[in-house]
Design an enzyme around this catalytic site. Structure first.
Site: not given
Ligand SMILES: Cc1ncc(C[n+]2csc(CCOP(=O)(O)OP(=O)(O)O)c2C)c(N)n1
Lengths: 387, 334
Positions: B39, B68, B70, B92-94, B139
């Site tokens: 993304e 969008l 995952e 994009q983030f954990d 995040h």
């Protein structure tokens, strides 16, 4: 009791007409849009399809009884869905890659997978059973819908090949495409939705083939969707087609149409084949708990094998053919039984083998430990023997 | 060719984010089958700008701004890999990896075994992970143990720019799927990078500081903290050996064992919660292997058993120099 056909109270009337070519009495009708795609299907071809449907049916019955005798861990019958599978398989070029779900035994058979290998899965002897690359037929997937994004990714790769690999351009005769099979229940999973978005975004050459057999274990279709699933395709921006899944010619025609369109590079298509799971969901299931006898009886008369038989008889095919097909199917079933009973389990050591493609320290350490442990027993035995 | 090697042997100083970018760029130049998906990774260059410039260089077909989703990203990457590609996915983030957790743990990790080796999946999943960037919920997480517990996946995390380059190159070259955890708080950490220098194998830990009195094991974001703690301890006359584990799965127990046989003590640290974490795994194996040379139980310094706390108090959650020094003291007092 709610049945598979109970429409949702808020449902609107379906817009898409269901394609049927062979009606329930075996009469061949006509559909100007799809007739051209089955022009070349001869009576001999249909006899061949019938013989294969019968073989797989027999195989299926054999598997069910093997499970009952404790020779298989589980069985997932495909009974009733033979027309949807064999009809579509016959319209998919061999170079195209297929991602099945787990009930696609007839499809596997058409793809040349040895169903004895397939039985190794259910016997508990193999996680996969066959080499997918040899048949352009992927392994079964037991996590619902997990294979759908794989298929879309594979199709994205087929499309990318033309740039990256300088391979065959999409839209040319030899370009390849992907087909993915899943059920009405699986259509609810998030991965089905994401896959359709990705397929549309990248114009992936993929056919979503849904076998709507009306039930997801005990949950009726009306709980999964307010509308025929074929209508969802419009929401993603591609074509959806609804077909009578017990009509082998109808299925073959719409699949051939879809594959041609996809090969032309015109993006994804969704087919919803409306069929019925005649048997139990699996051998662990008890459909009498949730289905009415009436519903089952009604669908028994719509059995795709019966329908094709009616058609063949109308076309003048005689008893001798059916007798021979039955005898062959019976023999095939017996060969499956024999093979299952003769199977040898793998050595546990094999399970260490393909955890990783490359050497992995942890696996090697644990494997060495296991061998030492096993060797300990051998030594103890030798000592005891010596005593 | 000689030009390339001359350039490759040059040492450049760059931040870790840049080193990761260089690794992807070099790998993509060498192999047209390497492609990126995620993304906002294309035109924007990723929310951390790790993929900046790569879309201009390699085009939108190879640097894909995906829709969008995952599960869609990882699931389609699996299909692409089956078709012969080597996808590198960015999550994009954990905290957003979980929608794809099913694809990673039940599919990506198992298909090689399920196919008896007929299909291998050289997929890399890059995840900016860990805390200390003052962000909001989801995040700042450290999900490494969840992946390390899954057979079929490799899990690694670099702690410096050189390793970031070399380890990502190794991850991309690997025939096995790799969960590549990038310590986001270290993206701006500068270091010398020699592109020709490859880590011999990242299944190896690295002794980043030699010492005699105690072994301190860490990976990714906490290696600089461990080094700082070792510096502080030196002022008290202590000699701490610091091991950068680098590979989380498989874990290089042998290197840690050698170090502990020398020092007799081990403290292991990570940002993830202590309970059920990698520290427990290391403690247990080292206790078994070094029972006679250990002079104290193996101690763990990790996060608490709570959702990652709000940014204003995250300092108390994260293993700090002081918490490491406290554990070092405790170990030495046994
Ligand atoms: C992710 C997941 N959830 C639940 C199951 C258990 N399960 C197996 S089959 C099934 C119903 C599937 O229905 P459908 O997709 O319509 O396919 P059918 O079996 O009817 O062909 C369920 C709930 C599963 N295999 N995977």
């Amino acid at each position: 009791m709610e049945t598979a056909e109970t429409p949702h109270p808020g449902a609107t009337e379906g817009r898409l007409n269901r394609v049927t070519i062979l009606d329930e009495n075996g009469h061949r009708g006509s559909d100007p849009d799809f007739d051209p795609y089955i022009e070349n299907v001869t009576l001999e071809d249909l006899k061949g399809s019938y013989a294969n449907m019968l073989k797989v049916r027999r195989f299926d019955d054999e598997a069910t009884s093997l499970q009952r005798q404790g020779k298989l861990a589980l069985w997932v019958p495909s009974k009733g869905q033979e027309a949807a599978q064999i009809g579509s398989a016959r319209a998919i070029p061999e170079r195209d890659y297929i991602f099945p779900s787990y009930r696609e035994h007839a499809l596997a058979f058409e793809r040349g997978v040895d169903l004895k290998d397939l039985m190794r899965i259910f016997r508990g002897y193999s996680p996969g059973g066959w080499n997918p690359k040899e048949h352009n037929f992927n392994l079964y997937s037991f996590v619902l819908a997990s294979q759908i994004p794989h298929a879309v990714g594979y199709a994205m790769g087929q499309k990318l090949d033309q740039h990256v690999n300088k391979e065959v351009a999409q839209g040319s005769e030899e370009s390849s495409a992907t087909v993915v099979y899943f059920g009405d229940g699986s259509s609810t999973e998030g991965e089905a939705h994401e896959s359709m978005v990705f397929a549309a975004s990248y114009d992936a050459p993929v056919l979503f083939f849904i076998q709507n057999n009306k039930w997801a274990i005990s949950v009726p279709f009306s709980t999964q969707s307010r509308l025929p699933l074929a209508e969802r395709a419009a929401g993603y921006g591609f074509e959806g087609i609804r077909v009578d899944g017990n009509d082998i010619l109808g299925v073959q025609a719409v699949t051939a149409y879809a594959m041609e369109k996809i090969h032309r590079g015109e993006g994804p298509v969704l087919i919803e084949a409306e069929t019925y799971r005649l048997g139990a969901h699996t051998t662990a299931d008890d459909p009498t708990k949730y289905r009415t006898r009436d519903e089952e009886d009604e669908w028994t008369t719509k059995d795709p094998l019966v329908r094709l038989e009616k058609h063949l008889r109308l076309e003048g095919v005689d008893d001798a053919f059916f007798e021979e097909a039955n005898a062959e199917a019976k023999e095939y079933g017996a060969s499956i039984r024999e093979a299952v009973l003769a199977m040898e389990p793998p050595e546990f050591d094999h399970a260490f083998e393909n955890v990783y493609a490359e050497e992995n320290a942890l696996v090697e350490q644990e494997r060495a430990w296991f061998h030492e442990y096993e060797a300990g027993f051998d030594e103890a035995e030798t000592q005891e023997g010596g005593r | 060719m000689s030009d390339v090697s001359a350039q490759a042997s040059a040492v450049e100083s760059m931040p870790m984010a840049k080193a990761l970018n260089a690794a992807m760029s070099d790998a993509m130049n060498e192999d047209p089958k390497v492609l990126l998906m995620g993304e906002d990774i294309g035109t924007l260059g990723g929310v951390f700008r790790v993929t900046q410039g790569l879309k201009d260089e390699f085009g939108a077909d190879r640097v894909m701004d995906t829709p969008l989703g995952e599960a869609g990203i990882v699931g389609t990457a699996i299909g692409l890999a089956m078709r012969g590609y080597r996808p590198i996915c960015e999550i994009q983030f954990d905290g957003f990896v979980f929608p794809s957790f099913n694809q990673i743990t039940s599919q990506l990790s198992k298909i090689h075994a399920r196919s008896s080796g007929a299909i291998s999946l050289p997929v890399v999943i890059r995840i900016p992970y860990g805390g200390n960037i003052g962000s909001i919920e989801h995040h700042s997480e450290s999900p490494e143990a969840l992946f390390a517990h899954t057979a079929g996946l490799r899990v690694m995390s670099p702690s410096n720019a050189q390793d970031a380059y070399s380890m990502l190159r190794e991850a991309i070259a690997s025939q096995d799927p790799v969960i590549f955890l990038e310590p986001k708080r270290r993206y701006w950490l500068k270091g010398d990078v020699e592109r020709a220098a490859r880590v011999p194998t990242t299944q190896r830990a690295q002794i980043v500081r030699e010492g005699r009195d105690l072994t301190l094991a860490a990976y990714g974001p906490l290696v600089p903290v461990a080094l700082a703690a070792a510096d502080a301890a030196r002022e008290d006359g202590l000699s701490i050996e610091v091991v950068d584990l680098r590979s989380i799965s498989p874990l290089d127990f042998d290197s840690v064992e050698r170090s502990v046989n020398k020092t007799g003590r081990l403290v292991v640290t990570h940002e993830a919660p202590t309970f059920g974490g990698m520290g427990g795994e290391l403690a247990s194996v080292i206790a078994e292997r070094c029972f006679y040379s250990l002079e104290a139980p193996v101690l763990r310094v990790g996060g608490y058993h709570m959702p990652y706390p709000v940014a204003s108090v995250e300092e108390d959650y994260l293993p700090s120099i002081d918490r490491l020094l406290e554990a070092i003291d405790r170990s030495l007092n046994y």
